[in-house]
Design a protein around this motif. Structure first.
Motif, PDB file in Angstrom:
ATOM      1  N   ASN A  16       5.934  50.044 -22.910  1.00 28.79           N
ATOM      2  CA  ASN A  16       6.843  50.913 -22.161  1.00 28.79           C
ATOM      3  C   ASN A  16       6.108  52.048 -21.462  1.00 28.79           C
ATOM      4  O   ASN A  16       6.691  52.733 -20.631  1.00 28.79           O
ATOM      5  N   LYS A  17       4.832  52.255 -21.785  1.00 35.14           N
ATOM      6  CA  LYS A  17       4.025  53.288 -21.129  1.00 35.14           C
ATOM      7  C   LYS A  17       3.657  52.816 -19.731  1.00 35.14           C
ATOM      8  O   LYS A  17       3.679  51.630 -19.431  1.00 35.14           O
ATOM      9  N   SER A  18       3.285  53.759 -18.879  1.00 36.53           N
ATOM     10  CA  SER A  18       2.961  53.397 -17.504  1.00 36.53           C
ATOM     11  C   SER A  18       1.940  54.360 -16.921  1.00 36.53           C
ATOM     12  O   SER A  18       1.899  55.532 -17.285  1.00 36.53           O
ATOM     13  N   LEU A  19       1.144  53.838 -16.011  1.00 40.46           N
ATOM     14  CA  LEU A  19       0.219  54.658 -15.225  1.00 40.46           C
ATOM     15  C   LEU A  19       0.718  54.783 -13.787  1.00 40.46           C
ATOM     16  O   LEU A  19      -0.064  55.028 -12.876  1.00 40.46           O
ATOM     17  N   ILE A  20       2.008  54.628 -13.587  1.00 39.07           N
ATOM     18  CA  ILE A  20       2.571  54.593 -12.241  1.00 39.07           C
ATOM     19  C   ILE A  20       2.302  55.869 -11.449  1.00 39.07           C
ATOM     20  O   ILE A  20       2.154  55.834 -10.236  1.00 39.07           O
ATOM     21  N   LEU A  21       2.186  57.000 -12.117  1.00 38.44           N
ATOM     22  CA  LEU A  21       1.929  58.257 -11.420  1.00 38.44           C
ATOM     23  C   LEU A  21       0.434  58.522 -11.250  1.00 38.44           C
ATOM     24  O   LEU A  21       0.043  59.569 -10.756  1.00 38.44           O
ATOM     25  N   GLU A  22      -0.385  57.580 -11.675  1.00 39.15           N
ATOM     26  CA  GLU A  22      -1.841  57.716 -11.584  1.00 39.15           C
ATOM     27  C   GLU A  22      -2.388  56.759 -10.538  1.00 39.15           C
ATOM     28  O   GLU A  22      -1.704  55.853 -10.089  1.00 39.15           O
ATOM     29  N   ASP A  23      -3.653  56.954 -10.202  1.00 34.77           N
ATOM     30  CA  ASP A  23      -4.333  56.057  -9.267  1.00 34.77           C
ATOM     31  C   ASP A  23      -5.577  55.492  -9.965  1.00 34.77           C
ATOM     32  O   ASP A  23      -6.676  56.022  -9.801  1.00 34.77           O
ATOM     33  N   PRO A  24      -5.413  54.434 -10.769  1.00 34.67           N
ATOM     34  CA  PRO A  24      -6.551  53.876 -11.499  1.00 34.67           C
ATOM     35  C   PRO A  24      -7.712  53.456 -10.601  1.00 34.67           C
ATOM     36  O   PRO A  24      -8.851  53.414 -11.055  1.00 34.67           O
ATOM     37  N   SER A  25      -7.448  53.191  -9.325  1.00 35.43           N
ATOM     38  CA  SER A  25      -8.549  52.834  -8.423  1.00 35.43           C
ATOM     39  C   SER A  25      -9.459  54.032  -8.158  1.00 35.43           C
ATOM     40  O   SER A  25     -10.578  53.861  -7.682  1.00 35.43           O
ATOM     41  N   ASP A  26      -8.995  55.235  -8.485  1.00 32.27           N
ATOM     42  CA  ASP A  26      -9.795  56.443  -8.315  1.00 32.27           C
ATOM     43  C   ASP A  26     -10.434  56.898  -9.633  1.00 32.27           C
ATOM     44  O   ASP A  26     -11.062  57.944  -9.694  1.00 32.27           O
ATOM     45  N   PHE A  27     -10.277  56.093 -10.685  1.00 27.67           N
ATOM     46  CA  PHE A  27     -10.945  56.388 -11.955  1.00 27.67           C
ATOM     47  C   PHE A  27     -12.436  56.109 -11.792  1.00 27.67           C
ATOM     48  O   PHE A  27     -12.828  55.212 -11.040  1.00 27.67           O
ATOM     49  N   HIS A  28     -13.256  56.829 -12.528  1.00 26.62           N
ATOM     50  CA  HIS A  28     -14.689  56.557 -12.570  1.00 26.62           C
ATOM     51  C   HIS A  28     -14.841  55.143 -13.127  1.00 26.62           C
ATOM     52  O   HIS A  28     -14.203  54.788 -14.130  1.00 26.62           O
ATOM     53  N   PRO A  29     -15.678  54.288 -12.518  1.00 20.35           N
ATOM     54  CA  PRO A  29     -15.732  52.880 -12.948  1.00 20.35           C
ATOM     55  C   PRO A  29     -16.109  52.682 -14.418  1.00 20.35           C
ATOM     56  O   PRO A  29     -15.542  51.818 -15.086  1.00 20.35           O
ATOM     57  N   VAL A  30     -17.041  53.453 -14.928  1.00 24.89           N
ATOM     58  CA  VAL A  30     -17.444  53.292 -16.333  1.00 24.89           C
ATOM     59  C   VAL A  30     -16.338  53.812 -17.254  1.00 24.89           C
ATOM     60  O   VAL A  30     -15.975  53.150 -18.235  1.00 24.89           O
ATOM     61  N   LEU A  31     -15.789  54.973 -16.940  1.00 23.80           N
ATOM     62  CA  LEU A  31     -14.709  55.521 -17.765  1.00 23.80           C
ATOM     63  C   LEU A  31     -13.480  54.616 -17.716  1.00 23.80           C
ATOM     64  O   LEU A  31     -12.801  54.430 -18.726  1.00 23.80           O
ATOM     65  N   SER A  32     -13.211  54.038 -16.564  1.00 29.04           N
ATOM     66  CA  SER A  32     -12.096  53.112 -16.430  1.00 29.04           C
ATOM     67  C   SER A  32     -12.298  51.870 -17.302  1.00 29.04           C
ATOM     68  O   SER A  32     -11.386  51.436 -18.009  1.00 29.04           O
ATOM     69  N   PHE A  33     -13.504  51.310 -17.257  1.00 24.94           N
ATOM     70  CA  PHE A  33     -13.802  50.133 -18.069  1.00 24.94           C
ATOM     71  C   PHE A  33     -13.531  50.420 -19.542  1.00 24.94           C
ATOM     72  O   PHE A  33     -12.861  49.647 -20.227  1.00 24.94           O
ATOM     73  N   TRP A  34     -14.037  51.548 -20.035  1.00 28.39           N
ATOM     74  CA  TRP A  34     -13.901  51.857 -21.455  1.00 28.39           C
ATOM     75  C   TRP A  34     -12.481  52.288 -21.815  1.00 28.39           C
ATOM     76  O   TRP A  34     -12.039  52.096 -22.955  1.00 28.39           O
ATOM     77  N   TYR A  35     -11.747  52.839 -20.855  1.00 26.28           N
ATOM     78  CA  TYR A  35     -10.333  53.153 -21.090  1.00 26.28           C
ATOM     79  C   TYR A  35      -9.566  51.859 -21.337  1.00 26.28           C
ATOM     80  O   TYR A  35      -8.838  51.728 -22.331  1.00 26.28           O
ATOM     81  N   PHE A  36      -9.741  50.901 -20.439  1.00 27.47           N
ATOM     82  CA  PHE A  36      -9.011  49.648 -20.589  1.00 27.47           C
ATOM     83  C   PHE A  36      -9.547  48.819 -21.758  1.00 27.47           C
ATOM     84  O   PHE A  36      -8.804  48.048 -22.372  1.00 27.47           O
ATOM     85  N   ASP A  37     -10.803  48.997 -22.084  1.00 30.37           N
ATOM     86  CA  ASP A  37     -11.354  48.340 -23.268  1.00 30.37           C
ATOM     87  C   ASP A  37     -10.662  48.871 -24.526  1.00 30.37           C
ATOM     88  O   ASP A  37     -10.234  48.089 -25.379  1.00 30.37           O
ATOM     89  N   ALA A  38     -10.552  50.184 -24.633  1.00 39.62           N
ATOM     90  CA  ALA A  38      -9.860  50.778 -25.789  1.00 39.62           C
ATOM     91  C   ALA A  38      -8.407  50.320 -25.825  1.00 39.62           C
ATOM     92  O   ALA A  38      -7.863  50.019 -26.896  1.00 39.62           O
TER      93      ALA A  38
END
Length: 168
Positions: A16-38
């Motif tokens: 039920n959580k969402s990142l709709i108000l965020e822009d994941p394409s603007d996340f730092h690539p390494v931090l994004s990888f580890w965010y989605f990994d977690a």
């Protein structure tokens, strides 16, 4: 699926959580990888408790996590575990932005880890992670201060880039 249990409700809270108000394409690539990994490890940890361990959903997740584990070893992604140790020692104010379970997983002194792709906070504990603890982990993954730290222009991203350059 077996009857709906407390872990299935926690899994539903994750979905039920969402990142709709965020822009994941603007996340730092390494931090994004580890965010989605977690997030994938969190999803798997809950799913194994909510469904039969050999359900198609869990089998597919295991295969996906095997692939992510291999990707996480390659540069530039592989620098993240060392970065977390460095961040804790040198910039605790930025380190504290990360969810507690991520801090524990990458700490050099805490026994928490991913085991068989599941989040294990205490390897001596035989009982599963309580649903309330998993709910806290979910909420921390979507905290504003943590999400803000994932963007390319954040202080955490700048420190990660600095750390990566110093490792070369």
């Amino acid at each position: 699926m077996l009857e709906v249990n407390e872990y299935a409700r926690v899994l539903q809270a994750l979905y039920n959580k969402s990142l709709i108000l965020e822009d994941p394409s603007d996340f730092h690539p390494v931090l994004s990888f580890w965010y989605f990994d977690a997030m994938a490890h969190l999803d798997y940890s809950i799913s194994v408790l909510a469904f039969n361990a050999d359900s198609p959903r869990n089998l597919m997740s295991r295969e996906y996590l095997k692939h992510r584990t291999d990707q996480g070893k390659d540069e530039p992604m592989g620098v993240f575990p060392k970065f977390m140790i460095w961040l804790e020692a040198n910039h605790p104010e930025d380190y504290e932005k990360f969810p507690l379970f991520i801090q524990k997983i990458y700490s050099s002194t805490d026994p928490a880890s991913y085991r068989s792709f599941r989040i294990i906070l205490n390897p001596d504990e035989r009982r599963p992670v309580p649903p309330e603890t998993l709910q806290i982990m979910i909420d921390e993954m979507f905290e504003r201060s943590y999400i803000s730290a994932l963007y390319k222009n954040s202080s955490v991203a700048a420190k990660l880039d600095e750390f990566t350059r110093s490792c070369r």
